[in-house]
Write a protein that holds these residues in place. Structure first.
Motif, short mmCIF file in Angstrom:
data_model
loop_
_atom_site.label_atom_id
_atom_site.label_comp_id
_atom_site.label_asym_id
_atom_site.label_seq_id
_atom_site.Cartn_x
_atom_site.Cartn_y
_atom_site.Cartn_z
N ASP A 275 0.97 -1.38 -0.07
CA ASP A 275 0.16 -0.09 -0.06
C ASP A 275 1.08 1.26 -0.19
O ASP A 275 1.28 1.50 1.12
CB ASP A 275 -0.77 -0.19 1.17
CG ASP A 275 -1.93 1.10 0.94
OD1 ASP A 275 -1.82 2.08 0.56
OD2 ASP A 275 -3.03 0.81 1.59
N HIS A 276 1.00 1.92 -1.24
CA HIS A 276 1.82 2.87 -1.50
C HIS A 276 1.49 4.23 -0.60
O HIS A 276 2.09 4.87 0.17
CB HIS A 276 1.77 3.43 -2.69
CG HIS A 276 2.77 4.39 -3.11
ND1 HIS A 276 4.17 4.41 -3.09
CD2 HIS A 276 2.89 5.69 -3.64
CE1 HIS A 276 4.85 5.51 -3.51
NE2 HIS A 276 3.87 6.30 -3.72
N ASP A 277 0.05 4.44 -0.47
CA ASP A 277 -0.60 5.33 0.38
C ASP A 277 -0.07 5.34 1.76
O ASP A 277 0.18 6.23 2.45
CB ASP A 277 -1.86 5.41 0.06
CG ASP A 277 -2.30 5.91 -1.35
OD1 ASP A 277 -1.31 6.47 -1.86
OD2 ASP A 277 -3.42 5.89 -1.86
N SER B 267 4.34 17.05 2.48
CA SER B 267 4.58 16.32 1.09
C SER B 267 5.48 15.30 1.21
O SER B 267 6.71 15.51 1.82
CB SER B 267 4.87 17.32 0.06
OG SER B 267 4.04 18.17 0.05
N THR B 268 5.16 13.90 0.76
CA THR B 268 6.02 12.92 0.79
C THR B 268 6.10 12.14 -0.50
O THR B 268 5.41 12.53 -1.56
CB THR B 268 5.42 11.92 1.64
OG1 THR B 268 4.29 11.56 1.33
CG2 THR B 268 5.50 12.52 3.16
N GLY B 269 7.26 11.63 -0.90
CA GLY B 269 7.63 10.71 -2.12
C GLY B 269 8.77 9.90 -2.03
O GLY B 269 9.66 9.86 -0.91
N PRO C 278 2.19 13.92 -3.37
CA PRO C 278 1.28 13.50 -2.32
C PRO C 278 1.65 14.30 -0.96
O PRO C 278 2.49 14.53 -0.79
CB PRO C 278 1.34 12.06 -2.07
CG PRO C 278 2.13 11.57 -3.39
CD PRO C 278 3.19 12.42 -3.76
N HIS C 279 0.35 14.73 -0.59
CA HIS C 279 0.55 15.31 0.77
C HIS C 279 -0.88 15.33 1.52
O HIS C 279 -1.69 14.78 1.19
CB HIS C 279 0.73 16.96 0.38
CG HIS C 279 -0.44 17.62 -0.14
ND1 HIS C 279 -1.54 18.12 0.31
CD2 HIS C 279 -0.59 17.80 -1.46
CE1 HIS C 279 -2.34 18.54 -0.67
NE2 HIS C 279 -1.82 18.22 -1.50
N ASP C 280 -0.42 15.61 2.95
CA ASP C 280 -1.99 15.38 3.80
C ASP C 280 -2.69 16.76 3.61
O ASP C 280 -2.52 17.71 2.89
CB ASP C 280 -1.38 15.28 5.40
CG ASP C 280 -0.83 16.27 5.76
OD1 ASP C 280 -0.21 17.42 4.82
OD2 ASP C 280 -0.16 16.43 7.09
#
Length: 234
Positions: free
Chosen positions: A116-118, A147-149, A232-234
């Motif tokens: 699960d990447h997320d 932000s993450t990656g 992706p970020h919260d």
């Protein structure tokens, strides 16, 4: 539990904290390598939600690791966890695929499992906030984005130039004999603007089925007033 955690503010949401939390779960490491892990105050809801992700990742990460300790953990700790989670065991077994990747000039092949990447990127948002508290006593405001990656080899070369590598606004850690390495940089004019780079389990391999890729090995997170475009970020 120390008084400083019992009476503290949750590093993850800013609510009154009532528990101590290891920023990186103890279950990520062999039992003999769990000393001196960074800890912060956390409220019970955040601690509970973060623990759920950690139970999942502690099972998944050894499969993708390149650290010498990944294999012993895969052979000893992972079977015990899978025995307690039949649903996850079936998902991993049924989802195996063939993968190929480049290692320098050599093409490698093996099998891969779904993950699960997320959840992984969501976990890094907890970690970025926790490390900011642990190293600099900085609580990231709730209106800040995290932000993450994944970082490819080329991107990592650029990212490294943003780290000063010294001073009060720089942090680094070596946990579990190198199972998790990280470094962080804090902005001078905005203490809540931080950047983190992680090397987990010797550099995990993420790939698509039958794809030859520039394998991302580093993970990273940025806390800032606005999200980083395209991440992706919260």
């Amino acid at each position: 539990m120390g008084k400083r955690f019992k009476s503290g503010i949750c590093a993850y949401c800013g609510a009154p904290g009532s528990t101590a939390d290891h920023v990186f779960a103890r279950s990520f490491f062999p039992e003999t390598l769990r000393d001196d892990l960074p800890q912060v105050a956390a409220c019970a809801p955040c601690n509970s939600e973060k623990s759920k992700i950690e139970h999942y990742l502690a099972t998944i990460l050894p499969f993708a690791g390149n650290h010498p300790l990944s294999k012993p953990m895969l052979e000893k700790q992972v079977p015990r966890r899978l025995a307690k989670n039949g649903k996850l065991h079936r998902t991993l077994a049924e989802g195996q695929v063939g993968v190929r990747w480049t290692e320098g000039a050599t093409e490698q092949s093996s099998f891969g499992i779904p993950y699960d990447h997320d959840l992984l990127l969501g976990y890094l948002r907890y970690v970025a906030k926790g490390l900011a508290r642990a190293h600099w006593d900085c609580t990231i405001p709730q209106h800040y984005a995290v932000s993450t990656g994944l970082v490819t080899a080329g991107q990592n070369a650029i990212l490294r130039n943003l780290f000063v590598g010294r001073g009060a606004g720089y942090a680094r850690g070596n946990l579990g004999d190198g199972l998790i390495l990280y470094e962080g940089q804090q902005a001078i004019d905005d203490p809540s603007l931080t950047m983190w780079r992680f090397l987990v389990y010797g550099g995990m391999i993420f790939s698509d089925q039958d794809a030859v890729l520039d394998i991302p090995r580093d993970l990273w997170a940025i806390t800032a007033k606005k999200p980083i475009p395209g991440l992706p970020h919260d």
